[in-house]
Design a protein around this motif. Sequence first.
Motif, mmCIF file in Angstrom:
data_model
loop_
_atom_site.group_PDB
_atom_site.id
_atom_site.type_symbol
_atom_site.label_atom_id
_atom_site.label_comp_id
_atom_site.label_asym_id
_atom_site.label_seq_id
_atom_site.Cartn_x
_atom_site.Cartn_y
_atom_site.Cartn_z
ATOM 1 N N GLY A 2 -1.112 -6.233 -8.177
ATOM 2 C CA GLY A 2 -0.051 -6.261 -7.167
ATOM 3 C C GLY A 2 0.045 -5.032 -6.306
ATOM 4 O O GLY A 2 0.960 -4.927 -5.484
ATOM 5 N N ILE A 3 -0.889 -4.088 -6.428
ATOM 6 C CA ILE A 3 -0.764 -2.841 -5.666
ATOM 7 C C ILE A 3 -0.909 -3.085 -4.163
ATOM 8 O O ILE A 3 -0.259 -2.425 -3.360
ATOM 9 N N SER A 4 -1.747 -4.070 -3.776
ATOM 10 C CA SER A 4 -1.914 -4.351 -2.341
ATOM 11 C C SER A 4 -0.610 -4.807 -1.720
ATOM 12 O O SER A 4 -0.243 -4.395 -0.612
ATOM 13 N N ARG A 5 0.119 -5.670 -2.437
ATOM 14 C CA ARG A 5 1.401 -6.151 -1.908
ATOM 15 C C ARG A 5 2.417 -5.017 -1.842
ATOM 16 O O ARG A 5 3.214 -4.936 -0.914
ATOM 17 N N LYS A 6 2.374 -4.134 -2.834
ATOM 18 C CA LYS A 6 3.294 -3.006 -2.824
ATOM 19 C C LYS A 6 3.004 -2.068 -1.655
ATOM 20 O O LYS A 6 3.922 -1.600 -0.976
ATOM 21 N N VAL A 7 1.727 -1.807 -1.399
ATOM 22 C CA VAL A 7 1.342 -0.934 -0.284
ATOM 23 C C VAL A 7 1.801 -1.531 1.041
ATOM 24 O O VAL A 7 2.285 -0.820 1.927
ATOM 25 N N ALA A 8 1.668 -2.862 1.183
ATOM 26 C CA ALA A 8 2.049 -3.521 2.428
ATOM 27 C C ALA A 8 3.548 -3.441 2.696
ATOM 28 O O ALA A 8 3.991 -3.708 3.813
ATOM 29 N N GLY A 9 4.333 -3.062 1.700
ATOM 30 C CA GLY A 9 5.770 -2.936 1.897
ATOM 31 C C GLY A 9 6.196 -1.626 2.523
ATOM 32 O O GLY A 9 7.374 -1.444 2.832
ATOM 33 N N TRP A 10 5.236 -0.684 2.703
ATOM 34 C CA TRP A 10 5.545 0.601 3.322
ATOM 35 C C TRP A 10 5.064 0.658 4.765
ATOM 36 O O TRP A 10 4.130 -0.048 5.159
ATOM 37 N N THR A 11 5.671 1.546 5.537
ATOM 38 C CA THR A 11 5.152 1.915 6.839
ATOM 39 C C THR A 11 4.084 2.980 6.644
ATOM 40 O O THR A 11 4.157 3.777 5.706
ATOM 41 N N CYS A 12 3.092 2.998 7.510
ATOM 42 C CA CYS A 12 2.038 4.010 7.444
ATOM 43 C C CYS A 12 2.653 5.404 7.390
ATOM 44 O O CYS A 12 3.513 5.758 8.194
ATOM 45 N N ALA A 13 2.200 6.212 6.428
ATOM 46 C CA ALA A 13 2.778 7.539 6.218
ATOM 47 C C ALA A 13 2.377 8.534 7.298
ATOM 48 O O ALA A 13 2.970 9.609 7.387
ATOM 49 N N VAL A 14 1.393 8.197 8.132
ATOM 50 C CA VAL A 14 0.941 9.123 9.180
ATOM 51 C C VAL A 14 1.585 8.781 10.518
ATOM 52 O O VAL A 14 2.333 9.575 11.084
ATOM 53 N N CYS A 15 1.294 7.584 11.047
ATOM 54 C CA CYS A 15 1.848 7.233 12.362
ATOM 55 C C CYS A 15 3.297 6.762 12.271
ATOM 56 O O CYS A 15 4.024 6.779 13.259
ATOM 57 N N ARG A 16 3.703 6.290 11.078
ATOM 58 C CA ARG A 16 5.081 5.866 10.808
ATOM 59 C C ARG A 16 5.551 4.728 11.722
ATOM 60 O O ARG A 16 6.730 4.564 11.975
ATOM 61 N N THR A 17 4.598 3.936 12.221
ATOM 62 C CA THR A 17 4.949 2.791 13.062
ATOM 63 C C THR A 17 4.327 1.496 12.540
ATOM 64 O O THR A 17 5.009 0.488 12.431
ATOM 65 N N ALA A 18 3.046 1.522 12.215
ATOM 66 C CA ALA A 18 2.348 0.315 11.772
ATOM 67 C C ALA A 18 2.555 0.099 10.277
ATOM 68 O O ALA A 18 2.776 1.049 9.528
ATOM 69 N N PRO A 19 2.476 -1.149 9.810
ATOM 70 C CA PRO A 19 2.563 -1.397 8.364
ATOM 71 C C PRO A 19 1.339 -0.848 7.652
ATOM 72 O O PRO A 19 0.217 -0.898 8.179
ATOM 73 N N ALA A 20 1.538 -0.298 6.466
ATOM 74 C CA ALA A 20 0.427 0.232 5.680
ATOM 75 C C ALA A 20 -0.399 -0.912 5.114
ATOM 76 O O ALA A 20 0.113 -2.014 4.890
ATOM 77 N N SER A 21 -1.686 -0.647 4.873
ATOM 78 C CA SER A 21 -2.552 -1.683 4.316
ATOM 79 C C SER A 21 -3.522 -1.137 3.281
ATOM 80 O O SER A 21 -4.094 -1.911 2.515
ATOM 81 N N VAL A 22 -3.731 0.177 3.241
ATOM 82 C CA VAL A 22 -4.669 0.757 2.274
ATOM 83 C C VAL A 22 -4.063 2.034 1.687
ATOM 84 O O VAL A 22 -3.153 2.634 2.278
ATOM 85 N N LEU A 23 -4.586 2.442 0.540
ATOM 86 C CA LEU A 23 -4.207 3.714 -0.069
ATOM 87 C C LEU A 23 -5.248 4.759 0.293
ATOM 88 O O LEU A 23 -6.397 4.659 -0.123
ATOM 89 N N ASP A 24 -4.844 5.744 1.066
ATOM 90 C CA ASP A 24 -5.755 6.838 1.368
ATOM 91 C C ASP A 24 -5.738 7.814 0.201
ATOM 92 O O ASP A 24 -4.680 8.081 -0.382
ATOM 93 N N HIS A 25 -6.916 8.328 -0.154
ATOM 94 C CA HIS A 25 -6.976 9.238 -1.296
ATOM 95 C C HIS A 25 -8.029 10.312 -1.060
ATOM 96 O O HIS A 25 -8.917 10.168 -0.214
ATOM 97 N N CYS A 26 -7.917 11.390 -1.805
ATOM 98 C CA CYS A 26 -8.857 12.505 -1.718
ATOM 99 C C CYS A 26 -10.027 12.223 -2.652
ATOM 100 O O CYS A 26 -9.835 12.071 -3.861
ATOM 101 N N HIS A 27 -11.221 12.182 -2.121
ATOM 102 C CA HIS A 27 -12.393 11.883 -2.938
ATOM 103 C C HIS A 27 -12.828 13.075 -3.784
ATOM 104 O O HIS A 27 -13.565 12.905 -4.753
ATOM 105 N N GLU A 28 -12.407 14.261 -3.418
ATOM 106 C CA GLU A 28 -12.817 15.433 -4.195
ATOM 107 C C GLU A 28 -11.960 15.617 -5.442
ATOM 108 O O GLU A 28 -12.450 16.029 -6.482
ATOM 109 N N HIS A 29 -10.674 15.322 -5.343
ATOM 110 C CA HIS A 29 -9.780 15.526 -6.484
ATOM 111 C C HIS A 29 -9.267 14.218 -7.077
ATOM 112 O O HIS A 29 -8.703 14.224 -8.170
#
Length: 450
Positions: free
Chosen positions: A244-271
């Motif tokens: 259910g993580i995809s549905r949960k992510v879609a419930g947020w607004t994008c944390a960067v532009c704060r306008t479009a609905p979120a669709s993916v989890l951005d993450h740091c590949h190094e840490h």
Amino acid sequence: MSERVMEGRAGGLITLGAADVLWAALTAGSGVPTVSAVFTRSPADVQAGYVLLGRCVVPMLRASGGRWRVAEFEVRRAALELSAVEMDREDLVRIGPFGGVAKQEHGEGTPLRWRERIARELWEPGGPGRTAQGEDGRPSHLAGIDWRQVFVERTRDRAVRTWWLPRAVVRLLDAAEHAETQWLHTARTRQINTAVTDLSSHHGQTQAAEGRQTMSPDRPAAPPRPYNGELQGHVYSVLSRKPGISRKVAGWTCAVCRTAPASVLDHCHEHGYVRAPVCQSCNTQERPDHLYSNDIRVAGHYTRLFDTHATDWLRHWHRCPGCRARTTLPLPHLATWTAHVACRSQRPTHRDAHSSRGRKPCGALRVSWTGSHHAPHSCLLTVTVDFCPSGEHRVLAQVPYREAAERFGTWLAETAPDVAAAAGPDRLDDLPTHFRPVIADTNGEGTALF
């Protein structure tokens, strides 16, 4: 309004043919190219009960006589919203192909899946020039948008090809997927309520009907909520596998532009830490333009990342506890920053008759590195200029990793003092004592998703 549209009216409803005419008339001058016959060609399907047009879901209704109709004001609303979108054809987002096929959670996909549809069409015989057709033999469309008019294919070494669309179109299609997901979820809830009503008393029927009215797909879905750091400190490899993580992510607004609905989890590949839920457009914008695994072409969008919107992006990258504690960026981003900012003054220029300043930067910047962040003493960044008239692959600078990190820390303090104040070696609250290994990408896009 044309005469044909007027004839199709019946109590605020118009026939599908009249809706096609109205849509074409209202979107004729749109900056985003649209297709005609959106109500009577694939993927419009009366069995589904709606047509997706830009960000809007237009419901279909069966009127007297059994003919399908739509509300005229819904068509006008969808057309006016899409026509108001401004599009820069030079601001492109890479949409593929990537190293694998993105995984979809069972039951959480949407019928649009525009990336999959485009990829399927482009991989089939005929390539980008091929026109996908529906059962009626006419070209299909994606949310009423004629993406083929603005589609760009680029090739490298006469073998590797990449696909691009304007950022405005990508944002529209992402918003369309989100709107459709919300609409279908509400429709399913309405069907469940209807089934319960059939088994309840008359009093229960009335209550359920009121509940269905508030949950009706004809009403706009609840907007995504702002992201407030709810996923801070989570490890991507663990969180991404939760049901259910995809549905949960879609419930947020994008944390960067704060306008479009979120669709993916951005993450740091190094840490390995989750940064935040973001929309596909922002996720693609911050992605380094990899030529190879350790080689990046410094494209024009880095001006936004390190200049016009630098504070927003720095704050986003430092949502990773590892990067924040070490006051640095992941190696690909640090390498790009070094080329774009620290070595800017070293880039050669030449005369430009079309510029008021008389000179413009020469060639195309490229940065590569040897070693990794795990061995900073042996990691070296090399900044070059491709296609320079005075010598292709001209080397501008070679910067050791530690020196690049120190320069970045100084620049960060000057550019984003609040971000710098939250960083540093004393901010180790949730940081593990040992480096986590680079976590393998699980969404099929390989090294392209730093």
